[in-house]
Enzyme design. Structure first.
Site, PDB file in Angstrom:
ATOM      1  CB  SER A   1      -0.890   0.008   1.244  1.00 58.00           C
ATOM      2  OG  SER A   1      -1.424   1.308   1.407  1.00 58.00           O
TER       3      SER A   1
ATOM      4  N   GLY B   1       1.130  -2.048   4.068  1.00 59.12           N
ATOM      5  CA  GLY B   1       1.636  -0.693   3.887  1.00 59.12           C
ATOM      6  C   GLY B   1       2.922  -0.486   4.655  1.00 59.12           C
TER       7      GLY B   1
ATOM      8  CG  MET C   1      -8.257   7.356   2.528  1.00 56.13           C
ATOM      9  SD  MET C   1      -7.459   7.372   4.144  1.00 56.13           S
ATOM     10  CE  MET C   1      -6.529   5.829   4.065  1.00 56.13           C
TER      11      MET C   1
ATOM     12  CG  ASP D   1      -6.199  -2.698   3.355  1.00 59.93           C
ATOM     13  OD1 ASP D   1      -5.098  -2.472   3.886  1.00 59.93           O
ATOM     14  OD2 ASP D   1      -6.840  -1.844   2.699  1.00 59.93           O
ATOM     15  N   GLY D   2      -4.835  -4.207   6.382  1.00 60.85           N
ATOM     16  CA  GLY D   2      -4.698  -3.538   7.667  1.00 60.85           C
ATOM     17  C   GLY D   2      -3.908  -4.344   8.672  1.00 60.85           C
ATOM     18  N   GLY D   3      -2.762  -3.823   9.062  1.00 64.61           N
ATOM     19  CA  GLY D   3      -1.980  -4.470  10.117  1.00 64.61           C
ATOM     20  C   GLY D   3      -1.309  -5.764   9.697  1.00 64.61           C
TER      21      GLY D   3
ATOM     22  CG  HIS E   1      -9.236   0.291  -0.164  1.00 61.73           C
ATOM     23  ND1 HIS E   1      -8.618   0.150   1.059  1.00 61.73           N
ATOM     24  CD2 HIS E   1     -10.566   0.243   0.090  1.00 61.73           C
ATOM     25  CE1 HIS E   1      -9.541   0.029   2.000  1.00 61.73           C
ATOM     26  NE2 HIS E   1     -10.729   0.092   1.440  1.00 61.73           N
TER      27      HIS E   1
ATOM     28  CG  ASP F   1      -5.057   2.612   1.015  1.00 62.21           C
ATOM     29  OD1 ASP F   1      -6.022   1.824   0.935  1.00 62.21           O
ATOM     30  OD2 ASP F   1      -3.950   2.284   1.461  1.00 62.21           O
TER      31      ASP F   1
ATOM     32  CG  PHE G   1      -5.419   7.125  10.081  1.00 63.57           C
ATOM     33  CD1 PHE G   1      -4.823   8.327   9.705  1.00 63.57           C
ATOM     34  CD2 PHE G   1      -6.730   7.141  10.543  1.00 63.57           C
ATOM     35  CE1 PHE G   1      -5.520   9.519   9.791  1.00 63.57           C
ATOM     36  CE2 PHE G   1      -7.432   8.338  10.641  1.00 63.57           C
ATOM     37  CZ  PHE G   1      -6.824   9.532  10.266  1.00 63.57           C
ATOM     38  N   GLY G   2      -2.737   4.122   8.017  1.00 70.97           N
ATOM     39  CA  GLY G   2      -1.793   3.011   8.027  1.00 70.97           C
ATOM     40  C   GLY G   2      -1.229   2.819   9.423  1.00 70.97           C
ATOM     41  N   GLY G   3      -0.524   1.715   9.619  1.00 70.01           N
ATOM     42  CA  GLY G   3       0.212   1.496  10.859  1.00 70.01           C
ATOM     43  C   GLY G   3      -0.615   1.126  12.065  1.00 70.01           C
TER      44      GLY G   3
ATOM     45  CG  HIS H   1      -3.988  -1.462  -1.410  1.00 69.78           C
ATOM     46  ND1 HIS H   1      -5.118  -2.213  -1.676  1.00 69.78           N
ATOM     47  CD2 HIS H   1      -4.325  -0.635  -0.396  1.00 69.78           C
ATOM     48  CE1 HIS H   1      -6.092  -1.856  -0.850  1.00 69.78           C
ATOM     49  NE2 HIS H   1      -5.637  -0.893  -0.055  1.00 69.78           N
TER      50      HIS H   1
HETATM   51  C1  DX5 Z   1      -6.145   1.777   5.766  1.00 68.88           C
HETATM   52  C2  DX5 Z   1      -5.724   1.401   4.369  1.00 68.88           C
HETATM   53  C3  DX5 Z   1      -4.655   0.394   4.281  1.00 68.88           C
HETATM   54  C4  DX5 Z   1      -3.340   0.839   4.891  1.00 68.88           C
HETATM   55  C5  DX5 Z   1      -2.696  -0.378   5.447  1.00 68.88           C
HETATM   56  O1  DX5 Z   1      -7.331   2.470   5.704  1.00 68.88           O
HETATM   57  O2  DX5 Z   1      -6.820   0.901   3.636  1.00 68.88           O
HETATM   58  O3  DX5 Z   1      -4.444  -0.035   2.942  1.00 68.88           O
HETATM   59  O4  DX5 Z   1      -2.450   1.407   3.975  1.00 68.88           O
HETATM   60  O5  DX5 Z   1      -1.549   0.009   6.129  1.00 68.88           O
HETATM   61  P1  DX5 Z   1      -0.837  -0.972   7.154  1.00 68.88           P
HETATM   62  O6  DX5 Z   1      -0.407  -2.176   6.352  1.00 68.88           O
HETATM   63  O7  DX5 Z   1       0.287  -0.172   7.679  1.00 68.88           O
HETATM   64  O8  DX5 Z   1      -1.863  -1.347   8.171  1.00 68.88           O
HETATM   65 ZN    ZN Z   2      -6.458  -0.041   1.677  1.00 70.37          ZN
END
Ligand code: DX5
Ligand code: ZN
Length: 232
Positions: free
Chosen positions: A13, A205, A45, A183-185, A74, A43, A151-153, A41
């Protein structure tokens, strides 16, 4: 009988990439060989569906010109019925919309496919799959969110793996034809449990772009997922 894709797919991502160097960041995971990402990927928003604002169609159009990897868009936006087909027309490989935001998801999937993309449906962690099973017959990918979108992370929410298991069962028994994506974590600590539950495609990500060598991180995650998959 449909079954899991031949090898795990890894989709870095770019939310965790350096936005000032997006072309280079994508190129870092687009070289031929085991370090190559299967999809990238993206994102999107809108600061309404989620409390964050990222990028939109012009950036996707530009990435499409420099990146020869499939773009997995996404869309965390309101009114995807109106905006999502533009991403398909821009050449995205897969366009994912949120089940919580789409007004007519069946018509939307048809429009995405007519514009040349795969159609993806995403569910937030608290959204059950049950109300969307008929709709999913019209989709190519199911994106199970394992964090609250925005959010990532963030930390992986293991409860969502029950939805992955349900989807995996429905695909393996021929009731649905879907790539199951999460997707996520997703990182070295969590990817194995997701692979065991039956995920085909793993979005990562921070685990990719936070690594010193993003390409090596892609290869390592893919190896880990491959080793943890259920035998067929
Ligand atoms: C969150 C995004 C994810 C994000 C994942 O809303 O949709 O794609 O980038 O990031 P990580 O892998 O750091 O959780
Ligand atoms: Zn995503």
């Amino acid at each position: 009988m449909a079954s899991q894709s031949l090898r795990p797919l890894i989709a870095p991502s770019i939310l965790s990439a350096d936005f000032a160097r997006l072309g280079e960041e994508v190129a870092a995971v687009a070289r031929d060989g085991e370090t190559r990402a299967d999809w990238v990927h993206v994102d999107v928003m809108d600061n309404h569906f989620v409390p964050n604002l990222t990028l939109g169609l012009p950036v996707v159009e530009s990435l499409r010109k420099v990146a020869d990897v499939p773009l997995d868009c996404h869309l965390m936006i309101e009114n995807p019925d109106k905006w999502a087909p533009g991403y398909a027309e821009a050449g995205a490989y897969n366009v994912t919309v949120h089940a919580e935001a789409a007004h007519d998801p069946v018509m939307l999937a048809k429009n995405l496919r007519a514009a040349g993309a795969k159609a993806g449906l995403s569910v937030k962690p608290g959204t059950p799959l049950e109300g969307h099973l008929d709709t999913l017959k019209h989709y190519d990918t199911l994106l199970v969110m394992s964090v609250e979108p925005g959010f990532g992370g963030q930390s992986f929410i293991p409860d969502v793996l029950e939805k992955v298991r349900t989807a995996r069962r429905l695909v393996d028994t021929g009731h649905l034809r879907l790539v199951v994506e999460i997707d996520g974590g997703i990182n070295a600590d969590t990817i194995e449990q997701a692979a065991e539950a039956g995920v085909d495609c793993f979005v990562a990500g921070s685990a990719v772009y936070g690594a010193e060598d993003p390409g090596r991180a892609v290869a390592a995650l893919r190896d880990q997922a491959a080793g943890a998959r259920p035998a067929h």
